[in-house]
Design a protein around this motif. Structure first.
Motif, mmCIF file in Angstrom:
data_model
loop_
_atom_site.group_PDB
_atom_site.id
_atom_site.type_symbol
_atom_site.label_atom_id
_atom_site.label_comp_id
_atom_site.label_asym_id
_atom_site.label_seq_id
_atom_site.Cartn_x
_atom_site.Cartn_y
_atom_site.Cartn_z
ATOM 1 N N ARG A 228 -7.662 20.738 22.535
ATOM 2 C CA ARG A 228 -8.206 20.588 23.890
ATOM 3 C C ARG A 228 -7.189 21.017 24.943
ATOM 4 N NH1 ARG A 228 -10.271 15.207 22.094
ATOM 5 N NH2 ARG A 228 -12.458 15.503 21.502
ATOM 6 N N VAL A 229 -5.915 20.713 24.696
ATOM 7 C CA VAL A 229 -4.863 21.114 25.634
ATOM 8 C C VAL A 229 -4.754 22.636 25.680
ATOM 9 C CG1 VAL A 229 -2.391 21.067 26.110
ATOM 10 C CG2 VAL A 229 -3.559 18.971 25.388
ATOM 11 N N TYR B 88 -16.537 24.650 20.986
ATOM 12 C CA TYR B 88 -16.550 25.536 22.143
ATOM 13 C C TYR B 88 -17.357 26.795 21.852
ATOM 14 C CZ TYR B 88 -12.578 22.606 23.459
ATOM 15 O OH TYR B 88 -11.771 21.537 23.751
ATOM 16 N N ALA C 249 -7.724 24.074 27.471
ATOM 17 C CA ALA C 249 -7.680 23.835 28.915
ATOM 18 C C ALA C 249 -6.766 24.835 29.609
ATOM 19 C CB ALA C 249 -7.208 22.404 29.200
ATOM 20 N N THR C 250 -5.607 25.112 29.012
ATOM 21 C CA THR C 250 -4.687 26.080 29.624
ATOM 22 C C THR C 250 -5.255 27.495 29.552
ATOM 23 O OG1 THR C 250 -3.443 26.344 27.546
ATOM 24 C CG2 THR C 250 -2.673 24.673 29.097
ATOM 25 N N ARG D 278 -8.487 28.296 29.494
ATOM 26 C CA ARG D 278 -9.586 28.380 30.458
ATOM 27 C C ARG D 278 -9.053 28.530 31.884
ATOM 28 N NH1 ARG D 278 -13.456 23.777 29.532
ATOM 29 N NH2 ARG D 278 -14.711 25.267 28.382
ATOM 30 N N LYS D 279 -7.987 27.803 32.194
ATOM 31 C CA LYS D 279 -7.408 27.896 33.531
ATOM 32 C C LYS D 279 -6.953 29.310 33.829
ATOM 33 C CE LYS D 279 -3.873 25.777 36.476
ATOM 34 N NZ LYS D 279 -2.792 24.760 36.547
ATOM 35 N N THR E 74 -17.844 24.075 26.898
ATOM 36 C CA THR E 74 -17.460 22.956 26.035
ATOM 37 C C THR E 74 -18.701 22.248 25.511
ATOM 38 O OG1 THR E 74 -15.412 22.586 27.280
ATOM 39 C CG2 THR E 74 -16.207 20.768 25.902
#
Length: 234
Positions: free
Chosen positions: A198-199, A225, A202-203, A205-206, A219
């Motif tokens: 997930r981490v 995903y 998240a990075t 996707r950012k 998500t």
């Protein structure tokens, strides 16, 4: 592409009739099966373009059907099932299903899921006609040969793990990938777990969605995903 042929696998006659009538009103061609044996026979002999599959058949569990079909075909499979637990969805998706819709469902949602899968079929066919050394989706471009990612024409920096994740999602655009599948494909036996995934996601996707209106990664809570296919002019 020609009008696709859809194999509807459902032993509940009213639900089967609802699905086939919906397909017919939308101009789709369809085949029907109500047992696992009939499903395998139709899939092998008629070569449909997509399968809508109920898991609870009288002679064979739907997950077993998915595994059998996946042993020889990439036929897109949309599961439509009364089983609503995450573990059931994960089992079906890990076995090779492309999407999962829980009963009761609206015909509008079924048609939307169908359109997503059919767009993926066309997308895959189009990719075969293009240079396999690159991937384009909206304003995202991956140059596989150079190992470089561009967003809106500007190069962006990704870590090795982020790049692997992005490539895995890109090569399965439109398909839900479970946490377990991603972890196995990217790290194999490496002791990364879902929170770590997930981490990383998240990075990633950012970096690829920052400053842009396009949403590239969807998500599915508790499951995994999906990379969305977006229009070229986003």
């Amino acid at each position: 592409m020609n009008k696709p042929v859809i194999l509807v696998v459902e032993d509940d006659r009213p639900i089967s009739k609802l699905i086939t009538t919906t397909l017919e009103t939308q101009g789709y061609k369809y085949l029907e099966a109500s047992t696992g044996e009939m499903t395998i026979m139709e899939a092998v002999s008629r070569q449909p373009d997509l399968m809508i599959l109920d898991l609870g058949l009288p002679d064979m569990d739907g997950v077993e059907i998915i595994r059998k079909v996946r042993s020889w075909s990439n036929l897109p499979i949309i599961v439509v099932s009364a089983r609503s637990e995450d573990r059931d969805k994960i089992e079906a998706l890990d076995a090779g299903a492309d999407d999962y819709l829980t009963k009761p469902f609206s015909v509008e949602e079924l048609l939307a899921r169908l359109r997503v899968s059919l767009r993926r079929i066309q997308f895959d066919r189009d990719k075969l006609q293009k240079d396999a050394s690159s991937f384009n989706n909206g304003n995202l471009r991956i140059d596989y040969a150079a190992g470089v990612v561009y967003l809106g024409g500007e190069e962006i920096h990704l870590t090795p793990s982020e790049y692997k994740l992005l490539c895995l999602l890109a090569k399965n655009v439109g398909k839900v990938l479970t946490h377990n599948y991603i972890l196995h494909e990217i790290w194999g036996s490496h002791p990364y777990d879902v929170p770590a995934l997930r981490v990383f996601m998240a990075t990633l996707r950012k970096k690829i969605e920052s400053g842009s209106s396009q949403k590239l990664i969807q998500t599915h809570i508790g499951i995994g995903y999906r990379m969305l296919q977006v229009s070229e002019d986003v």
